[in-house]
Design an enzyme around this catalytic site. Structure first.
Site, PDB file in Angstrom:
ATOM      1  N   CYS A 108      53.387 -54.893  -9.546  1.00  0.00           N
ATOM      2  CA  CYS A 108      53.672 -53.987  -8.439  1.00  0.00           C
ATOM      3  C   CYS A 108      53.420 -54.715  -7.122  1.00  0.00           C
ATOM      4  CB  CYS A 108      52.782 -52.747  -8.551  1.00  0.00           C
ATOM      5  SG  CYS A 108      52.667 -51.744  -7.056  1.00  0.00           S
ATOM      6  N   CYS A 161      50.487 -53.304  -5.094  1.00  0.00           N
ATOM      7  CA  CYS A 161      49.227 -53.620  -5.768  1.00  0.00           C
ATOM      8  C   CYS A 161      48.895 -55.103  -5.612  1.00  0.00           C
ATOM      9  CB  CYS A 161      49.303 -53.254  -7.249  1.00  0.00           C
ATOM     10  SG  CYS A 161      49.771 -51.538  -7.575  1.00  0.00           S
TER      11      CYS A 161
END
Length: 468
Positions: free
Chosen positions: A392, A395
Site C-alpha cells: 500500500c 502505508c
C-alpha cells in the site's frame, strides 16, 4: 443539605450496581487493556502516568502545531523502489492506498534543489574549484621553471568524493531511505494522512513476520512472530531494547489505524463519486490490544510504545543543541522564524522531563559490544529495506517515514557523533556543523516520527475514555 447529599450518594451507588448487574462483567472489561498499563516503564525509571501527563498536556499540542508548518509537511521519499526480498505481487488497488505527490509549484521555493545553507561546508566546493573561478583568483597558476600545476578537480573526482561520503555516512546510519534518489518526490503529509486504507491480509502479515522473525534478536525456542514478554528477560539489554523498539513502533502504527479507521463510504455528487469517513474504532483497538485476544501480550505492546517514546525523547534531548542551530529554511521568512522559535520551545520542554532513557549503559564491554552494535545497526537497516515491500503506497509512505525517524534517533544515540555534545544547550559555535551533520530529511523524519508516537499516546487516552 446533608439529606440531599445522602440521596445523591444513594442514587449513584444504585445506578452503578444496576449497570453492573445489567451488563454482567462489562465494568471489569474496561480494565482489561489498561489495568497492566501502569507503574514504571521497562528499562526506564519513569511511570506511564508521568509520560501520559507530560505528553498530552505539554508535548502533543506543541507538536501538532509545529508539524503543520511547511518545513515538516513536505517529505521527500522514493515510493517506487522494488522490494529486494520477494516478488511484490500484492499492490493495494483500493483508492485510499494511493499517494499523490506534490506538483512543482506546490513545493516551497527553499526546498527545491540543494540550498547552500544545508551544505556541510562553508561554500559549494564544486564552484570554488572550477577553472574560471580560479582564473579570477590567481594571476598565474603555474611557474615556467617548475611547470604547469593543474589545481582543478574533475567531475569524476567529485563523483568519487560523493562515494566516499556515502560510505562514511553508511557507517553511522541505521536505515537506508535514499530520499535523494532520482525517483524521490516531495509528498505533502497533510494531504496524505496516516489512516486505515483496507490494506491487510497475507501481504501485511508478511511484512511484520519478516521484521520480527528474521530481523529481531530472539531467545531460543521462540517461534511466534512476537516474543512473549516472559521470555524477554532471558535476553541481554541491547537485544531487549531492539525488540521493544520494533514492538513499540508496531503498536503505534496499529493505534493510528484504529483511531483513523475507515468507518463508512458514502456517495457524493462530486467527480470523485465515493468518499470515506474515518474515525476511532474501539472494537478494532480491543481486537489488537485486549489481553484476552492477544494471549495476554496486548498491554505489554502498549508499554513498548511508551518505551519507544522515551527513547526518541532522549534522542531529541541529545540533538537539541544541533536542532536549535538549524535554520529551517523554506523561503518564507516569517514562517521560518516561527518554526525556529517553536522548535526551541519544544526542546525546552523536552529537556524539562525528569527521567530520560539512558543509552550510555548499552554497548559497553569491548570488541563483543562493538560486534553487537554492528549487528543491531544491520538488523535495523534490513527493516528499512523491508519498507519497500509494503503493498500500500500510503502505508509505505508512513512506514518509511517512521522507520527513517527512528533510524535517525538511533544514529543520534549510538553513532558516537553526538557524544560530547552538551544537551543543556552549551555554545556550539566553535564546532563545525559537519561534525554532527543531520540532513533535512532526517530532521523532518525525526520530528514527524516522534509526533506519531505522541499522537498514539494521546489516542490511548481517548480509547480509555471510550471504554469507560
Amino acid at each position: 443539605m446533608a439529606v440531599t447529599h445522602s440521596i445523591r450518594i444513594f442514587v449513584v451507588v444504585t445506578l452503578f450496581c444496576f449497570s453492573s448487574a445489567y451488563f454482567g462483567t462489562e465494568p471489569k472489561r474496561n480494565d482489561h487493556c489498561f489495568c497492566q498499563l501502569k507503574g514504571s516503564i521497562d528499562e526506564c525509571g519513569c511511570s506511564v502516568d508521568t509520560v501520559d501527563h507530560f505528553n498530552n498536556k505539554k508535548i502533543y499540542p506543541r507538536l501538532k502545531s509545529l508539524l503543520q508548518k511547511d518545513y515538516f509537511r513536505f517529505y521527500k521519499v522514493n515510493l517506487k523502489r522494488e522490494c529486494p526480498f520477494w516478488a511484490d505481487d500484492s499492490r493495494c488497488a483500493m483508492r485510499y492506498c494511493h499517494v499523490e505527490p506534490c506538483l512543482e509549484e506546490d513545493i516551497p521555493p527553499g526546498l527545491k534543489g540543494r540550498h547552500l545553507r544545508e551544505l556541510p561546508f562553508e561554500e559549494d566546493m564544486s564552484v570554488k574549484y572550477t577553472e574560471s573561478v580560479q582564473a579570477e583568483d590567481c594571476e598565474v597558476d603555474h611557474d615556467d621553471d617548475l611547470g604547469y600545476l593543474n589545481t582543478t578537480i574533475s567531475a569524476a573526482a567529485y563523483e568519487e568524493f560523493a562515494r566516499w561520503k556515502e560510505h562514511d555516512d553508511a557507517l553511522d546510519n541505521f536505515c537506508d531511505i535514499n530520499s535523494d534518489d532520482d525517483d524521490a518526490q516531495y509528498v505533502d503529509l497533510s494531504l496524505n494522512p496516516e489512516r486505515y486504507t483496507g490494506y491487510k491480509g497475507k501481504s501485511a502479515h508478511r511484512i511484520w513476520n519478516s521484521i520480527y522473525k528474521e530481523n529481531c534478536f530472539r531467545p531460543k525456542n521462540s517461534f511466534n512472530s512476537y516474543i512473549a514478554s516472559s521470555k524477554l528477560n532471558g535476553m541481554c539489554l541491547e537485544k531487549r531494547v531492539f525488540y521493544r523498539v520494533i514492538s513499540g513502533l508496531h503498536a503505534s502504527i496499529n493505534i493510528h489505524l484504529c483511531s483513523n479507521y475507515l468507518l463508512s463510504e458514502k456517495s457524493t455528487l462530486s467527480f470523485d463519486s465515493v468518499t470515506g469517513q474515518w474515525g476511532p474504532n474501539l472494537e478494532e483497538f480491543l481486537l489488537r490490544f485486549d489481553p484476552r485476544k492477544t494471549e495476554g501480550e496486548g498491554p505489554q505492546w502498549l508499554r513498548n510504545l511508551y518505551f519507544l517514546y522515551l527513547l526518541e525523547l532522549r534522542a531529541l534531548v541529545k540533538a537539541a543543541p544541533y536542532l536549535e542551530r538549524e535554520e529551517y529554511y523554506t523561503g518564507n521568512d516569517q514562517e521560518d522564524e516561527d518554526v525556529r522559535q517553536a522548535v526551541k520551545d519544544i526542546l525546552r520542554v523536552v529537556r524539562s522531563f525528569p527521567e530520560h532513557f539512558n543509552e550510555s549503559v548499552m554497548f559497553t564491554g569491548g570488541s563483543q559490544a562493538r560486534k553487537l552494535k554492528e549487528e543491531f545497526r544491520q538488523h535495523f537497516r534490513n527493516i528499512s529495506h523491508i519498507m519497500d515491500c509494503v503493498g500500500c503506497e500510503k502505508c509505505k509512505l508512513w512506514g518509511k517515514l517512521q522507520v527513517h525517524g527512528l533510524g535517525t534517533a538511533l544514529k543520534i544515540l549510538f553513532s558516537g557523533k553526538f557524544d560530547g555534545v552538551d544537551p543543556t544547550g552549551a555554545d556550539l559555535s566553535h564546532m563545525a556543523k559537519s561534525q554532527f551533520q543531520l540532513h533535512r530529511s532526517e530532521i523532518v523524519a525525526l520530528l514527524n516520527a516522534f509526533g506519531r508516537l505522541s499522537t498514539s499516546i494521546y489516542e490511548i487516552e481517548r480509547f480509555r475514555g471510550m471504554m469507560r
